[in-house]
Design a protein around this motif. Sequence first.
Motif, PDB file in Angstrom:
ATOM      1  N   PHE A 183      77.343 118.515  57.142  1.00 14.23           N
ATOM      2  CA  PHE A 183      78.101 119.491  56.377  1.00 14.23           C
ATOM      3  C   PHE A 183      79.019 120.245  57.334  1.00 14.23           C
ATOM      4  O   PHE A 183      78.570 120.718  58.387  1.00 14.23           O
ATOM      5  N   LEU A 196      72.908 118.881  48.551  1.00 14.10           N
ATOM      6  CA  LEU A 196      72.576 117.572  49.118  1.00 14.10           C
ATOM      7  C   LEU A 196      71.609 116.881  48.169  1.00 14.10           C
ATOM      8  O   LEU A 196      70.543 117.416  47.851  1.00 14.10           O
ATOM      9  N   TYR A 239      79.690 118.593  48.491  1.00  9.30           N
ATOM     10  CA  TYR A 239      78.550 117.910  47.854  1.00  9.30           C
ATOM     11  C   TYR A 239      78.363 116.531  48.478  1.00  9.30           C
ATOM     12  O   TYR A 239      79.309 115.772  48.649  1.00  9.30           O
ATOM     13  N   LYS A 240      77.111 116.227  48.844  1.00 11.24           N
ATOM     14  CA  LYS A 240      76.838 114.952  49.508  1.00 11.24           C
ATOM     15  C   LYS A 240      75.691 114.235  48.778  1.00 11.24           C
ATOM     16  O   LYS A 240      74.731 114.859  48.323  1.00 11.24           O
ATOM     17  N   VAL A 269      73.487 112.852  57.468  1.00 10.58           N
ATOM     18  CA  VAL A 269      74.488 113.583  56.694  1.00 10.58           C
ATOM     19  C   VAL A 269      74.942 114.791  57.504  1.00 10.58           C
ATOM     20  O   VAL A 269      74.186 115.329  58.315  1.00 10.58           O
ATOM     21  N   LYS A 326      68.765 126.861  53.736  1.00 11.28           N
ATOM     22  CA  LYS A 326      68.419 125.812  52.768  1.00 11.28           C
ATOM     23  C   LYS A 326      67.694 126.470  51.606  1.00 11.28           C
ATOM     24  O   LYS A 326      66.661 127.101  51.791  1.00 11.28           O
ATOM     25  N   ASP A 331      66.329 117.429  50.165  1.00 13.98           N
ATOM     26  CA  ASP A 331      67.135 117.632  48.972  1.00 13.98           C
ATOM     27  C   ASP A 331      67.221 119.134  48.669  1.00 13.98           C
ATOM     28  O   ASP A 331      66.224 119.844  48.739  1.00 13.98           O
ATOM     29  N   TYR A 349      72.502 123.791  50.558  1.00 12.99           N
ATOM     30  CA  TYR A 349      72.702 124.266  51.924  1.00 12.99           C
ATOM     31  C   TYR A 349      73.868 125.263  51.923  1.00 12.99           C
ATOM     32  O   TYR A 349      74.936 124.985  51.366  1.00 12.99           O
TER      33      TYR A 349
END
Length: 1025
Positions: free
Chosen positions: A469, A535, A458-459, A467, A487, A515, A518
């Motif tokens: 992953f 995200l 989780y980011k 960002v 996504k 947002d 993902y």
Amino acid sequence: MKPNSGTLVINIMNGGKAEAYEGVYQCTARNERGAAISNNIVIRPSRSPLWTKEKLEPNHVREGDSLVLHCRPPVGLPPPIIFWMDNAFQRLPQSERVSQGLNGDLYFSNVQPEDTREDYICYARFNHTQTIQQKQPISVKVFSMDSLNDTIAANLSDTDIYGAKPVTERQPVLLTPTGSTSTKVELRGNVLLLECIAAGLPTPVIRWIKEGGELPANRTFFENFKKTLKIIDVSEADSGNYKCIARNTLGSVHHVISVTVKAAPYWITAPRNLVLSPGEDGTLICRANGNPKPSISWLANGVPIAIAPEDPSRKVDGDTIIFSHVQERSSAVYQCNASNEYGYLLANAFVNVLAEPPRILTPANKLYQVIADSPALLDCAYFGSPKPEIEWFKGVKGSILRGNEYVFHDNGTLEIPVAQKNSAGTYTCVARNELGKIQNEVQLEIKDPTMIIKQPEYKVIQRYGQVSFECIIKHDSTLLPTVTWLKDNDELPDDERFLVGKDNLTIMNVTDKDDGTYTCIVNTTLDSVSASAVLTVVARPNPPFDLELTGQLERSIDLSWIPGDENNSPITSFVIEYEDALHEPGVWHYQTEVPGTQTTVQLKLSPYVNYSFRVIAVNKIGRSQPSEPSEQYLTKSASPDENPANVQGIGSEPDNLVITWEPLKGFQSNGPGLQYKVSWRQKDVDDEWTSVIVANVSKYIVSGTPTFVPYEVKVQALNDLGYAPEPSEVIGHSGEDLPMVAPGNVQVHVINSTLAKVHWDPVPLKTVRGHLQGYKVYYWKVQSLSRRSRRHVEKKILTFRGNKTFGMLPGLEPYSSYKLNVRVVNGKGEGPASPDKAFKTPEGVPSSPSFLKITNPTLDSLTLEWGSPTHPNGVLTSYTLKFQPINNTHELGPLVEIRIPANESSLILKNLNYSTRYKFYFNAQTSVGSGSQITEEAVTIMDEAMTSRQVDIATQGWFIGLMCAVALLILILLIVCFIRRNKGGKYPVKEKEDAHADPEIQPMKEDDGTFGEYRLFSFVSSAPF
């Protein structure tokens, strides 16, 4: 007929008429084993007839009455779709009051004047023929009560009684269906549509219930403003009484529709093909249901079974045919027909009597690959008559597989519910019946499962940031994985900001639309794993909007607003700012701050300010842009609430008093005509206040005052509406002048060679003529007592704050002559100086010699030269020289000390060791003591003969060759020794060494630290000298 096909093509594109082909068609397929027939196929041509011509009279309706406009479309095949439009081809608006019924008529629960128009047109659209038919326009004229009364009044005298009744409200009456009850029949699986349309004023509201039950959930829908009840996929359970209730404020009316659900035949058990061996028994079952109950009939090869050729092995028992001891001639295709008044069903079943040895249809040596701990399904598709028995073996000579760890399916498939690594290998399937036996081998490989060992996390990222992953995987080395990123369960956007790496996904310049969730999906040919992470894109909040001012009072107002989007980071507070368009247009000031959960606040106001407000939202990321300003609000004028701050009275000249203050800001004036009343009087004197009124200034100068006299001062604000409250008084002083007298009785006490203490008597305060700030001591060195030469005089100053009468003078030079004087200081400056006071400092220790130089090194002597100290700080009495040798390990030898007269400047040291490094320590003395020392190091030279013989053999070629030969010889000896030891022998050289140990070859003793040995090491290391 199409060649090699059972398809029948009817082509009317070349001029044929569709009506010529209308009828019922059935297909029969036949060979030597039997005949199969299809269901009946009905062909009917589509029709879109024209509307019959009719004369339509205009409809004259009184306001509030009900009205039905009939459509009566022509009967078409399939039925047309009905809709109402005007001349401009715009659909007529429909509502609870005006709506179209299922039969296409347009119903008005009550008419209104706006319903008057001449272009009510009903259209019928025949989709199959792609045509639209139009009915003639219908005219509607609605008479309102007011216009009707005016018409009557124009035709009657004043004495006549006239006047139509006003529009009266009416309780509901059903327009369709009529009566209190009706019936409806619908077929199972179809859509049930029930309709109730009512007249009345006010417009009735329709409600539906089912008597004795509930409307079916998930299958019930309301259409046409709840006038139509729709139930999809009806079944027999939906039969019953449905009541519609029309209600307005005057009453209600209801209608009960009795619904019966009939059913065309549907299968319970359809007949299935039979494969029998000669002599076997079997059955064909044909079971169907419907409402009414369908009848069952059988055919054989398309002929009713009653007139079909006899078969002694066959017996018909209602919906079942029983076969006993069949023979090959019993093969045939049987048809089962289930029919009632609403339809029929037809199914073919092939009874095949044959004798066949087993056959395995699965390819030989087929390879199956599965993931460990997953089910493995090994196929063994077979055919034979009688039906073969299937057995499974593992390995070439393995035993038959049995037990709970295996599942044997009827189609021959072997299932291993949890395949392990040891499940891999060769499996053999054996099929046998009375006519023979056959086997087939398949291979099973077990692969390691694919795993995501580093899952995306989780980011939370700020807008326009970056960002990444991670998705790090582990997989079977024989499988080729593919990694796909999604996504929100869809493909990644086609955007160059998304960078997919080997084991990560990076998003550059993140925006709000990024947002979401993902997902990393890893696929191989055998398995698939995935992991997801969310995200959240955060940003500063959007500005608040819709600012509203309410509750306006003279000194307060309520401000409310609607927060903007918080952008995934909760709003923590709102900052309210204001603008005063009257005094400081365009300048925004902080007003207050409220918590982020609050969207209204009561603000305190000042008089005579033209307020505008704006709101700024704050979250952890930062502050939003300001909202749009609110409307302006001008408060009424009032006298000032406060007086100027920071009032002071300070003279700038000996004969004046300067009164200053911090002026009020624009919004503090509370009204027009802001001025200041400045008042002053001498303190401790019985004087009246002197006052002046000034404007647009922040100071006032009072002239002709005595020097440095205390005054009481006050400044009061006023405007056109009055004065501010009485101000507080402050004490000020008129201007200062230079002090008149110098401090007396100045005394100096010398503490040591660098520190002295000075004393003085304070001056009378009256002579200070200002604020006493302290005393200044001026002092300077006249000359050094050790050197009679004079030099430039540099005065130094020390300031002692307050009313002190002594001070310390640090940093003096020893053995010197000094002078000083003292002066008093006020805010204007310094007073006269006291008479100069002379004093001397005693001797001190000298500084280090200015240099130490060592020259002329020989085998046993060194020459030392030095310079006298830069600061002798007294009379030099002597010099002290200390020295000691240093060996190669930097250890120090014994220390030797020599005292040298003060008038000497060089010295020759003799009887030193050759090729030895010495360290020297040198300082000077006065009668007070020794000064700091200077150090130096030097080395005596070695003997010339020894120097000439000493050669660096390490750089000679013969020496390098010798060392290599020695190393090779040692290596050979070690190898021989190792071989001899492995054979159990003894190394003879070692025996001799043990028997005749050389007494001279003994371990060396540790160094005892004597300088005799130090000389040897020094000699070698000092060769370069």
